[in-house]
Every structure is written in structure tokens, then in C-alpha cells.
Design a protein around this motif. Structure first.
Motif, PDB file in Angstrom:
ATOM      1  N   GLY A 191       8.542   0.817  -6.901  1.00 30.27           N
ATOM      2  CA  GLY A 191       7.879  -0.085  -7.467  1.00 30.27           C
ATOM      3  C   GLY A 191       6.204   0.322  -7.687  1.00 30.27           C
ATOM      4  N   GLN A 192       5.586  -0.595  -7.518  1.00 30.38           N
ATOM      5  CA  GLN A 192       4.569  -0.980  -7.813  1.00 30.38           C
ATOM      6  C   GLN A 192       3.718  -1.495  -6.964  1.00 30.38           C
ATOM      7  N   TYR A 193       1.885  -0.849  -6.433  1.00 32.90           N
ATOM      8  CA  TYR A 193       1.887  -1.375  -5.523  1.00 32.90           C
ATOM      9  C   TYR A 193       0.430  -1.921  -5.950  1.00 32.90           C
ATOM     10  N   LYS A 194      -0.695  -2.264  -4.145  1.00 33.69           N
ATOM     11  CA  LYS A 194      -1.405  -3.599  -4.699  1.00 33.69           C
ATOM     12  C   LYS A 194      -2.814  -2.356  -4.154  1.00 33.69           C
ATOM     13  N   VAL A 195      -2.597  -0.944  -3.401  1.00 30.42           N
ATOM     14  CA  VAL A 195      -3.155  -0.185  -3.572  1.00 30.42           C
ATOM     15  C   VAL A 195      -2.384   1.694  -3.340  1.00 30.42           C
ATOM     16  N   VAL A 196      -3.126   2.059  -4.499  1.00 30.08           N
ATOM     17  CA  VAL A 196      -2.360   3.572  -3.751  1.00 30.08           C
ATOM     18  C   VAL A 196      -2.985   4.217  -3.509  1.00 30.08           C
ATOM     19  N   VAL A 201       1.305  -1.493  -0.093  1.00 33.20           N
ATOM     20  CA  VAL A 201       0.086  -0.660  -0.056  1.00 33.20           C
ATOM     21  C   VAL A 201       0.699   1.385  -0.437  1.00 33.20           C
ATOM     22  N   LEU A 202       0.162   2.440  -0.543  1.00 30.98           N
ATOM     23  CA  LEU A 202       1.043   3.509  -1.361  1.00 30.98           C
ATOM     24  C   LEU A 202      -0.039   4.938  -0.143  1.00 30.98           C
ATOM     25  N   ASP A 203       0.850   5.223   0.843  1.00 31.69           N
ATOM     26  CA  ASP A 203      -0.362   6.052   1.010  1.00 31.69           C
ATOM     27  C   ASP A 203       0.773   7.872   0.401  1.00 31.69           C
ATOM     28  N   CYS A 258      -1.291   6.648 -11.176  1.00 29.32           N
ATOM     29  CA  CYS A 258      -1.611   5.197 -12.005  1.00 29.32           C
ATOM     30  C   CYS A 258      -0.429   5.233 -12.551  1.00 29.32           C
ATOM     31  N   SER A 259       1.353   5.037 -12.723  1.00 24.91           N
ATOM     32  CA  SER A 259       1.979   3.940 -12.765  1.00 24.91           C
ATOM     33  C   SER A 259       2.571   3.578 -11.318  1.00 24.91           C
ATOM     34  N   LEU A 281      -6.599   2.635  -7.496  1.00 25.45           N
ATOM     35  CA  LEU A 281      -6.274   3.794  -7.032  1.00 25.45           C
ATOM     36  C   LEU A 281      -7.556   4.612  -6.030  1.00 25.45           C
ATOM     37  N   VAL A 282      -7.291   5.550  -5.021  1.00 26.44           N
ATOM     38  CA  VAL A 282      -8.091   5.623  -4.069  1.00 26.44           C
ATOM     39  C   VAL A 282      -7.696   6.771  -4.015  1.00 26.44           C
ATOM     40  N   MET A 283      -8.785   7.893  -4.615  1.00 29.66           N
ATOM     41  CA  MET A 283      -8.580   9.433  -4.493  1.00 29.66           C
ATOM     42  C   MET A 283      -9.834  10.152  -3.832  1.00 29.66           C
TER      43      MET A 283
END
Length: 292
Positions: free
Chosen positions: A222-227, A166-168, A244-245, A253-255
Motif C-alpha cells: 500500500g501507501q504511506y503518509k511518510v516514506v 510510515v515506511l523506512d 514515489c509510488s 517523501l524524505v530522503m
């Protein structure tokens, strides 16, 4: 403590505030003198919009002094200045002693995210029905669970447990990153351009006994399951290709930080990368999500 209160026109606020500072006032506050009346005018615009006015038409300026004599002396000195011509005196009054810490704390109660998930300040006991709790006090960084955008993000996190990474992005207080860790995320990263926010995230994570990484945006890898990105519409539009990348194939993607009227702006900005839809609404704000 004694308060000296004055009425001042819009063009004299800055000068009078500086004068109070030079006179060693302990604090200076400025309020709209026409608040809660038919003459009240908006000073701040909506998020992402310029303010419609630089100042209120009439302001109430209140300066705090340790002794009554200091307040009286300050008033005499101010009345002798040319810039005081259009100001008027509202009075000098004694400020009753209060427990300011207790008063401030009383304004922040536990916040319900779901019936079993609560944000609770450290001076409160968690509700008996709370199964998952984040301990968080008001601080320098945005995100205490009281704003609709934060609550919507937290509800989404609670409804989508156990992601891998997860990325916040724009972590503020770290509340979303902490929630992700509480709900089973294996690898959580929170980043922010504000070093105070990064430190707040580190401190709050430690206080909640969760493990996560926090730092400036170059920490992202890298990439994340949830951003997660709870910012505002304008930076979200600019960040479209970057955010998105960071989302892995099949990830979310949650905004938030988006007003209802800005929905189509975001849909169009993200159209080259994903199909954004509205997942939640509260008090004029929306939560937008996509699966990439």
C-alpha cells in the motif's frame, strides 16, 4: 600480546596479509603509513564514486600474536620470502593490557538530535533534559545517530509527529523507524535488502519497546503518509518511481545520503514524480523532501 609491525609497498599488502593469516596471527591491520603527512593520499572516493586508488603507496601492517616468540618466528619466516624484499621491519612491541570493551564504549557518547531528543547507548544514562530517548548501541547495521544524514532525518521525524503510516526504506539499524514509532506513528514498516539489518531493526525495536514490522522489501504494501529513505544518491535515483509510488496523496517523501553537489541530480531524477527541495543541510550533506 605482541605486535609485529612492518612497512610494505602498495603491491605487497595483500600477499603479506595472507602470509600473516597463514602464520596464525590473531589479527592483522593495515594503515596508511603517510597519514597526517604531506604525502598522504586519498584511498576511498566519495559515496557513489569509484576509489581513486586501490591501495596506499606505503602501508603499515601490524599483526597481533599471543606471545613474543611467535611474533619473532613469524618475522624470521617472512624475511626469507621473495615478496619481503621491499618491506622493512618497524619492530616488535608488547601490547599493554586494556579493557577493550570499556575503551570501545568510551568512543560512543549520547547524541543530541534536538534539545529534548537524544540517541543514547545502553551503557550511558540519558541526559536530564532528554524527554524522548532511543537506546541504540553500535552494531552491524548503519544508523547510530552520529552521521549527519541520520541526524537530519531524525530531526525531520521529530518535527513531524503522529503520522498514520510510515515506511523506512533501507532501514539499517531501524533508527528512523523506531523514531517514527516513538513520535506517534500508528503503523511503521522498515525494510532492507540486508537480512542482518532486518534483524538489527527487530532487536532494536524490542529494546526500545516500540511496535513495528521489519523485513525484506517485499513486505511493503500500500501507501504511506511518510516514506523515509536514508541511502545514497545513486540508488535513490534508481528508486525514484518506486519510492514515489509508496507515498500517499499529500504524504511526505524524505530522503538523505545525498551530497550537496548531487542536489540537481536528484531534482532531475524525481522531476517526473514530485518537486524535491532541500529541507536541511549538515557537513556537506543535504536532506531532500517533497509532498506528493
Amino acid at each position: 600480546m605482541y605486535e609485529l609491525s612492518l612497512m610494505c609497498p602498495e603491491d605487497g599488502v595483500e600477499t603479506l596479509s595472507d602470509a600473516f593469516d597463514a602464520l596464525d596471527a590473531l589479527s592483522v591491520s593495515v594503515e596508511d603509513a603517510d597519514a597526517q603527512t604531506d604525502a598522504e593520499q586519498a584511498l576511498f572516493g566519495e559515496p557513489g564514486m569509484p576509489p581513486p586508488k586501490e591501495g596506499w603507496q606505503r602501508s603499515r601492517i601490524t599483526a597481533l600474536f599471543a606471545e613474543k616468540g611467535l611474533a619473532e618466528q613469524a618475522l624470521v619466516l617472512l624475511q626469507a620470502q621473495d615478496f619481503f624484499a621491499n618491506c622493512s621491519v618497524l619492530g616488535i612491541s608488547e601490547l599493554a593490557e586494556q579493557d577493550w570493551v570499556r575503551l570501545t564504549q568510551s568512543q560512543f557518547a549520547p547524541v543530541e538530535i534536538t534539545p529534548s531528543f537524544w540517541i543514547v547507548p545502553t551503557w550511558h544514562e540519558p541526559p536530564t533534559k532528554a524527554e524522548q530517548v532511543i537506546r541504540l548501541d553500535p552494531g552491524l547495521a548503519f544508523g547510530t545517530g552520529t552521521h549527519p544524514t541520520t541526524r537530519m532525518c531524525l530531526r525531520w521525524v521529530a518535527a513531524h509527529p503522529n503520522p498514520t503510516r510510515v515506511l523506512d526504506y533501507g532501514c539499517g539499524s531501524g533508527i528512523l523507524a523506531i523514531a517514527a514509532a516513538k513520535f506517534g506513528a500508528q503503523d511503521v514498516v522498515g525494510v532492507d535488502i540486508d537480512t542482518a539489518a532486518v534483524q538489527s531493526t527487530v532487536d532494536n525495536a524490542r529494546a526500545n519497546d516500540v511496535v513495528l514490522s521489519a523485513g525484506l522489501p517485499d513486505l511493503v504494501a500500500g501507501q504511506y503518509k511518510v516514506v523515509l529513505a536514508n541511502i545514497l544518491a545513486t540508488p535513490l535515483k534508481v528508486l525514484a518511481p518506486l519510492l514515489c509510488s509508496y507515498v500517499q496523496s499529500g504524504g511526505h517523501l524524505v530522503m538523505a545520503g545525498i551530497l550537496e553537489r548531487q542536489e540537481q541530480e536528484l531534482v532531475q531524477a524525481y522531476a517526473p514524480y514530485c518537486n524535491l527541495t532541500v529541507a536541511d543541510r549538515e557537513d556537506g550533506w543535504i536532506l531532500m523532501t517533497a509532498i506528493l
